[in-house]
Scaffold this motif. Structure first.
Motif, PDB file in Angstrom:
ATOM      1  N   PRO A 113       3.927   0.230   2.785  1.00  0.00           N
ATOM      2  CA  PRO A 113       3.031  -0.738   2.796  1.00  0.00           C
ATOM      3  C   PRO A 113       3.695  -1.763   1.483  1.00  0.00           C
ATOM      4  O   PRO A 113       4.636  -1.550   0.677  1.00  0.00           O
ATOM      5  N   LEU A 114       3.298  -2.803   1.865  1.00  0.00           N
ATOM      6  CA  LEU A 114       3.423  -3.929   0.852  1.00  0.00           C
ATOM      7  C   LEU A 114       2.087  -4.293   0.281  1.00  0.00           C
ATOM      8  O   LEU A 114       0.983  -4.464   1.012  1.00  0.00           O
ATOM      9  N   THR A 115       1.854  -4.085  -1.063  1.00  0.00           N
ATOM     10  CA  THR A 115       0.556  -4.400  -1.625  1.00  0.00           C
ATOM     11  C   THR A 115       0.618  -5.818  -2.384  1.00  0.00           C
ATOM     12  O   THR A 115       1.444  -5.729  -3.384  1.00  0.00           O
ATOM     13  N   VAL A 116      -0.309  -6.744  -2.114  1.00  0.00           N
ATOM     14  CA  VAL A 116      -0.333  -7.887  -2.491  1.00  0.00           C
ATOM     15  C   VAL A 116      -1.607  -8.141  -3.571  1.00  0.00           C
ATOM     16  O   VAL A 116      -2.618  -7.900  -3.206  1.00  0.00           O
ATOM     17  N   THR A 166      10.267  -4.958  -1.441  1.00  0.00           N
ATOM     18  CA  THR A 166       9.212  -5.172  -2.574  1.00  0.00           C
ATOM     19  C   THR A 166       7.962  -4.282  -2.248  1.00  0.00           C
ATOM     20  O   THR A 166       7.587  -4.384  -0.917  1.00  0.00           O
ATOM     21  N   ARG A 167       7.739  -3.730  -3.143  1.00  0.00           N
ATOM     22  CA  ARG A 167       6.499  -2.568  -2.788  1.00  0.00           C
ATOM     23  C   ARG A 167       5.257  -3.552  -3.177  1.00  0.00           C
ATOM     24  O   ARG A 167       4.097  -3.257  -2.735  1.00  0.00           O
ATOM     25  N   TYR A 168       5.166  -3.823  -4.510  1.00  0.00           N
ATOM     26  CA  TYR A 168       4.238  -4.823  -4.928  1.00  0.00           C
ATOM     27  C   TYR A 168       4.344  -6.244  -5.341  1.00  0.00           C
ATOM     28  O   TYR A 168       5.625  -6.659  -5.886  1.00  0.00           O
ATOM     29  N   LEU A 169       3.470  -7.116  -4.936  1.00  0.00           N
ATOM     30  CA  LEU A 169       3.677  -8.342  -5.061  1.00  0.00           C
ATOM     31  C   LEU A 169       2.498  -8.981  -5.924  1.00  0.00           C
ATOM     32  O   LEU A 169       1.407  -9.104  -5.698  1.00  0.00           O
ATOM     33  N   VAL A 170       2.780  -9.349  -7.156  1.00  0.00           N
ATOM     34  CA  VAL A 170       1.690  -9.882  -8.135  1.00  0.00           C
ATOM     35  C   VAL A 170       1.824 -11.309  -8.066  1.00  0.00           C
ATOM     36  O   VAL A 170       2.664 -11.858  -8.459  1.00  0.00           O
ATOM     37  N   VAL A 188      -0.688 -15.867   0.821  1.00  0.00           N
ATOM     38  CA  VAL A 188      -0.195 -14.544   0.411  1.00  0.00           C
ATOM     39  C   VAL A 188      -0.958 -13.407   0.965  1.00  0.00           C
ATOM     40  O   VAL A 188      -0.581 -12.375   1.090  1.00  0.00           O
ATOM     41  N   ARG A 189      -2.231 -13.662   1.547  1.00  0.00           N
ATOM     42  CA  ARG A 189      -3.017 -12.611   2.092  1.00  0.00           C
ATOM     43  C   ARG A 189      -3.385 -11.412   1.216  1.00  0.00           C
ATOM     44  O   ARG A 189      -2.685 -10.361   1.426  1.00  0.00           O
ATOM     45  N   PRO A 190      -3.734 -11.547  -0.180  1.00  0.00           N
ATOM     46  CA  PRO A 190      -3.916 -10.472  -0.933  1.00  0.00           C
ATOM     47  C   PRO A 190      -4.702  -9.158  -0.399  1.00  0.00           C
ATOM     48  O   PRO A 190      -5.701  -9.352   0.025  1.00  0.00           O
ATOM     49  N   ASP A 191      -4.271  -7.985  -1.000  1.00  0.00           N
ATOM     50  CA  ASP A 191      -5.104  -6.873  -0.651  1.00  0.00           C
ATOM     51  C   ASP A 191      -5.946  -6.427  -2.062  1.00  0.00           C
ATOM     52  O   ASP A 191      -6.971  -5.751  -1.626  1.00  0.00           O
ATOM     53  N   ILE A 192      -5.678  -6.960  -2.836  1.00  0.00           N
ATOM     54  CA  ILE A 192      -6.443  -6.827  -3.964  1.00  0.00           C
ATOM     55  C   ILE A 192      -6.685  -8.129  -4.900  1.00  0.00           C
ATOM     56  O   ILE A 192      -5.660  -8.894  -4.985  1.00  0.00           O
ATOM     57  N   GLY A 193      -7.808  -8.333  -5.244  1.00  0.00           N
ATOM     58  CA  GLY A 193      -8.055  -9.786  -6.166  1.00  0.00           C
ATOM     59  C   GLY A 193      -8.756  -9.410  -7.146  1.00  0.00           C
ATOM     60  O   GLY A 193      -9.602  -8.579  -7.331  1.00  0.00           O
ATOM     61  N   VAL A 194      -8.169 -10.041  -8.455  1.00  0.00           N
ATOM     62  CA  VAL A 194      -8.965  -9.716  -9.547  1.00  0.00           C
ATOM     63  C   VAL A 194      -9.345 -10.976 -10.257  1.00  0.00           C
ATOM     64  O   VAL A 194      -8.676 -12.176 -10.274  1.00  0.00           O
ATOM     65  N   ALA A 312      -6.754   0.523  -8.114  1.00  0.00           N
ATOM     66  CA  ALA A 312      -6.801   0.086  -6.621  1.00  0.00           C
ATOM     67  C   ALA A 312      -5.503   0.306  -6.002  1.00  0.00           C
ATOM     68  O   ALA A 312      -5.407   0.543  -4.741  1.00  0.00           O
ATOM     69  N   ALA A 313      -4.162   0.084  -6.645  1.00  0.00           N
ATOM     70  CA  ALA A 313      -3.101   0.254  -6.005  1.00  0.00           C
ATOM     71  C   ALA A 313      -2.775   1.698  -5.856  1.00  0.00           C
ATOM     72  O   ALA A 313      -1.352   2.007  -5.456  1.00  0.00           O
ATOM     73  N   GLY A 314      -3.349   2.870  -6.459  1.00  0.00           N
ATOM     74  CA  GLY A 314      -2.748   3.857  -6.265  1.00  0.00           C
ATOM     75  C   GLY A 314      -2.370   4.492  -7.653  1.00  0.00           C
ATOM     76  O   GLY A 314      -1.663   5.764  -7.538  1.00  0.00           O
TER      77      GLY A 314
END
Length: 489
Positions: A113-116, A166-170, A188-194, A312-314
């Motif tokens: 996966p890519l996690t954004v 790239t595994r994580y894109l912040v 960027v279509r984020p998976d996690i939003g802060v 949330a990213a594991g």
């Protein structure tokens, strides 16, 4: 960077290929001085200069293709290899969106996966971004913004640093109006939003605090049902965003348990003013102790938010706590502490300022300054709109009530802060108004004494961060003049 041919770039951006290079671009720059062999140079109009005037300079430094809004020719009258578009900034965004899409597709094809992760808020974005990137970098290849790249230009530039590994894109997301964060999130279509907080920064541009809340919540609205919204429940406006997302909500609090899944218990400050607490995450009832290296209790919100996003990213709870305890400030001028050899302590927090961050910095100054002479060197908080005078006056009142020893107010934009402090009872040399940065520099050079603690705080445009850097230097040697020192500005 994901490789694109010039023809592909033209297709993605709805542009016209003026002249095709023989080389596929390998990097993207918006400053001709940063061009290197193989760069794509984006020529964008600016407030003080037009990037099209520097196309030749970019090619001289090795650029192989330009993204432009009109043809640009060399001295011989030949067009530079370029893709001509209607709006170069929007074209950057389209190219960034396609970059994220291709990285996701490439990684999913390999079963990875890519996690954004997107981060927004009126204060604390950069610190939280730095903390989260520090955690994730130990887990896999991570790309995060340089400094505070958080707008319609900075976000694409961050994206272009990513590739199929790239595994994580912040992504840090800033805004000056409703719709800006929606635009970045669509990119960027984020998976996690802060979401950290809704303050009064840029209230004048937004048209009020409620519009700021509307804009910040655009991030959680963009999350997929499989995503996670990390919300600071200690801010009522942020907590209310739980009803605006289809994603799983992960609430954070430093104040009470409530419904928060990410909590700080046994909160305190070290003698050096750094927060320490027990971090509780879902599935971790015993918690893990965090002793941070950042300065100020207000950073607990940022630490919890980074922890929530990492969870949330594991990332396992123990590794999150360990990383948060190990990380110092990664970006400049954010509660940056310098100890001079003569015993003067400088805290330079003048990268930016709004009423919330100003109050937090002053409370930290008061807490750290017990038994010492404290100085608050303050400049204006910009972009507050019709609330500007009232908010500056509130800060002046706070300085006096916190018993800060000396107040130096710099610049006419902040004069209402000075007037308020005087009206509250700060008279004589306790409170000084300095018309210019140079006046403030001369005053501090003449009057600082060993043991003094000095805070510098203002909006970026005022420039007190540079004054803080100058004062952080060793005291002037005999014969050195203030004029010579001013070259550091």
């Amino acid at each position: 960077m994901i490789a694109f041919t010039a023809a592909e770039i033209a297709d993605i951006t709805n542009g016209r290929l003026a002249a095709e290079p023989g080389i596929i671009p390998g990097s993207v720059v918006t400053d001709s001085r940063e061009a290197t062999p193989g760069s794509l140079y984006v020529a964008k109009p600016g407030e003080t200069a037009d990037g099209h005037d520097f196309v030749a300079a970019a090619f001289d430094r090795g650029a192989v293709l330009a993204l432009v809004e009109h043809d640009v020719a060399d001295a011989a009258g030949h067009n530079y290899p370029a893709v001509v578009v209607q709006d170069s900034v929007l074209a950057m965004g389209a190219l960034a969106a396609e970059t994220v899409r291709r990285i996701r597709a490439a990684r999913e094809a390999d079963g990875q996966p890519l996690t954004v992760i997107g981060i927004t808020g009126s204060a604390g974005k950069t610190t939280t971004k730095d903390l989260l990137a520090g955690i994730l970098a130990a887990e896999g290849p991570t790309v995060a913004p340089q400094g505070s790249y958080n707008g319609e230009v900075g976000v694409p530039l961050t994206v272009f640093k990513a590739d199929a590994h790239t595994r994580y894109l912040v992504i840090e997301m800033g805004a000056t109006g409703v719709g800006h964060i929606s635009y970045l999130a669509d990119m960027v279509r984020p998976d996690i939003g802060v979401v950290l907080c809704v303050g009064t920064a840029h209230a004048g541009e937004f048209g009020g605090v409620e519009n700021i809340a509307l804009a910040k919540g655009e991030l959680v609205e963009a999350l997929p049902a499989t995503g996670t919204a990390v919300l600071n429940l200690d801010d009522a406006r942020v907590a209310a965003m739980a009803g605006r997302t289809r994603a799983t909500v992960l609430g954070c609090t430093a104040q009470s348990a409530g419904d928060a899944q990410v909590r700080a218990g046994q909160v305190g400050l070290t003698p050096g003013g750094s927060p320490e607490f027990d971090l509780f995450l879902p599935g971790d009832p015993n918690g893990h102790h965090v002793s941070a290296k950042l300065i100020g209790a207000h950073h607990i919100t940022n630490l919890l938010a980074a922890a929530g996003a990492a969870h949330a990213a594991g990332v396992p709870a123990g590794r999150i706590a360990e990383s948060l305890s190990a990380q110092a400030a990664a970006s400049r001028w954010r509660m940056e502490r310098t100890e001079r050899a003569d015993g003067v302590t400088i805290i330079n927090d003048a990268y930016n300022a709004n009423p919330e961050s100003m109050r937090a910095a002053l409370r930290t100054l008061a807490d750290l300054g017990r038994g010492r002479r404290t100085w608050a060197v303050l400049g204006a908080m910009l972009e507050l709109g019709e609330d500007s005078i009232r908010e500056h006056m509130a800060v002046g009142t706070q300085v006096v009530r916190l018993n800060i020893s000396r107040l130096v107010v710099v610049g006419r934009e902040a004069r209402s802060l000075y007037v308020s402090a005087v009206n509250e009872g700060s008279w004589g040399n306790e409170c000084v108004f300095a018309e210019t940065v140079e006046d403030a520099y001369d005053l501090l050079q003449a009057e600082l004494q060993p043991g003094d603690l000095v805070l510098f705080k203002s909006s970026n445009g005022i420039g007190l961060r540079h004054l803080g850097d100058r004062i952080a230097l060793p005291p002037q040697a005999p014969g050195r003049t203030a004029t010579e020192g001013s070259a550091l500005l």
